[in-house]
Design a protein around this motif. Sequence first.
Motif, PDB file in Angstrom:
ATOM      1  N   ALA A   1      -6.315  -3.844  22.425  1.00  0.00           N
ATOM      2  CA  ALA A   1      -6.711  -2.486  22.021  1.00  0.00           C
ATOM      3  C   ALA A   1      -7.967  -2.051  22.760  1.00  0.00           C
ATOM      4  CB  ALA A   1      -6.933  -2.427  20.512  1.00  0.00           C
ATOM      5  N   VAL A   2      -8.878  -2.988  22.976  1.00  0.00           N
ATOM      6  CA  VAL A   2     -10.133  -2.671  23.669  1.00  0.00           C
ATOM      7  C   VAL A   2      -9.868  -2.377  25.143  1.00  0.00           C
ATOM      8  CG1 VAL A   2     -12.359  -3.616  24.396  1.00  0.00           C
ATOM      9  CG2 VAL A   2     -11.574  -3.949  22.049  1.00  0.00           C
ATOM     10  N   THR A   3      -9.143  -3.272  25.820  1.00  0.00           N
ATOM     11  CA  THR A   3      -8.954  -3.116  27.268  1.00  0.00           C
ATOM     12  C   THR A   3      -7.915  -2.059  27.638  1.00  0.00           C
ATOM     13  OG1 THR A   3      -7.367  -4.942  27.362  1.00  0.00           O
ATOM     14  CG2 THR A   3      -9.670  -5.470  27.787  1.00  0.00           C
ATOM     15  N   ALA A   4      -6.802  -2.030  26.924  1.00  0.00           N
ATOM     16  CA  ALA A   4      -5.721  -1.109  27.300  1.00  0.00           C
ATOM     17  C   ALA A   4      -5.901   0.289  26.724  1.00  0.00           C
ATOM     18  CB  ALA A   4      -4.378  -1.681  26.852  1.00  0.00           C
ATOM     19  N   LEU A   5      -6.507   0.373  25.540  1.00  0.00           N
ATOM     20  CA  LEU A   5      -6.629   1.672  24.883  1.00  0.00           C
ATOM     21  C   LEU A   5      -8.051   2.214  24.853  1.00  0.00           C
ATOM     22  CD1 LEU A   5      -4.288   0.923  21.831  1.00  0.00           C
ATOM     23  CD2 LEU A   5      -3.692   2.063  23.988  1.00  0.00           C
ATOM     24  N   GLY A   6      -9.018   1.368  25.233  1.00  0.00           N
ATOM     25  CA  GLY A   6     -10.412   1.800  25.220  1.00  0.00           C
ATOM     26  C   GLY A   6     -10.985   1.954  23.821  1.00  0.00           C
ATOM     27  N   LYS A   7     -10.450   1.210  22.856  1.00  0.00           N
ATOM     28  CA  LYS A   7     -10.904   1.322  21.472  1.00  0.00           C
ATOM     29  C   LYS A   7     -12.003   0.313  21.174  1.00  0.00           C
ATOM     30  CE  LYS A   7      -7.926   4.490  20.526  1.00  0.00           C
ATOM     31  NZ  LYS A   7      -8.315   5.832  20.174  1.00  0.00           N
ATOM     32  N   SER A   8     -12.693   0.523  20.080  1.00  0.00           N
ATOM     33  CA  SER A   8     -13.768  -0.358  19.640  1.00  0.00           C
ATOM     34  C   SER A   8     -13.181  -1.550  18.886  1.00  0.00           C
ATOM     35  CB  SER A   8     -14.708   0.406  18.709  1.00  0.00           C
ATOM     36  OG  SER A   8     -15.536  -0.475  17.993  1.00  0.00           O
ATOM     37  N   ALA A   9     -13.606  -2.769  19.238  1.00  0.00           N
ATOM     38  CA  ALA A   9     -13.138  -3.971  18.539  1.00  0.00           C
ATOM     39  C   ALA A   9     -13.542  -3.923  17.063  1.00  0.00           C
ATOM     40  CB  ALA A   9     -13.695  -5.223  19.204  1.00  0.00           C
ATOM     41  N   GLU A  10     -14.713  -3.404  16.780  1.00  0.00           N
ATOM     42  CA  GLU A  10     -15.215  -3.351  15.412  1.00  0.00           C
ATOM     43  C   GLU A  10     -14.411  -2.415  14.519  1.00  0.00           C
ATOM     44  OE1 GLU A  10     -17.233  -3.001  18.148  1.00  0.00           O
ATOM     45  OE2 GLU A  10     -17.903  -5.089  18.064  1.00  0.00           O
ATOM     46  N   ARG A  11     -13.669  -1.508  15.125  1.00  0.00           N
ATOM     47  CA  ARG A  11     -12.883  -0.552  14.343  1.00  0.00           C
ATOM     48  C   ARG A  11     -11.385  -0.799  14.447  1.00  0.00           C
ATOM     49  NH1 ARG A  11     -15.159   3.951  12.434  1.00  0.00           N
ATOM     50  NH2 ARG A  11     -13.336   5.203  12.948  1.00  0.00           N
ATOM     51  N   THR A  12     -10.991  -1.928  15.037  1.00  0.00           N
ATOM     52  CA  THR A  12      -9.578  -2.253  15.212  1.00  0.00           C
ATOM     53  C   THR A  12      -9.106  -3.183  14.104  1.00  0.00           C
ATOM     54  OG1 THR A  12      -9.734  -2.008  17.609  1.00  0.00           O
ATOM     55  CG2 THR A  12      -7.890  -3.300  16.776  1.00  0.00           C
ATOM     56  N   ILE A  13      -8.016  -2.799  13.446  1.00  0.00           N
ATOM     57  CA  ILE A  13      -7.420  -3.603  12.385  1.00  0.00           C
ATOM     58  C   ILE A  13      -6.152  -4.243  12.931  1.00  0.00           C
ATOM     59  CG2 ILE A  13      -6.261  -3.524  10.142  1.00  0.00           C
ATOM     60  CD1 ILE A  13      -8.074  -1.154   9.457  1.00  0.00           C
TER      61      ILE A  13
END
Length: 92
Positions: free
Chosen positions: A29-41
Amino acid sequence: MPHIRATVTGPDLPADIARGLAEGLTGLAVTALGKSAERTIVHLDPVPADRYYVAGNPWPTAPATCTWRSVSPRAPTARRRRPPSSPEPPCS
């Protein structure tokens, strides 16, 4: 906030395997989608193998077929199918 749900075979998923899978999916999610690890469930849903069917057949006797897609922005989309006559297990 991304919510990733993964269904895996077997009700007895070892804790170290579950944690590694959750970390890997979070990293995706972090690398492919650019999302925050802290906010990923990540929600892992272990399901007994006898509840899986492929081509209408119970999992253990189902034809060996595997299909996947790469979601990495740096890798091309990949697909692979194994013919039912293949002696290899699915996704090996």
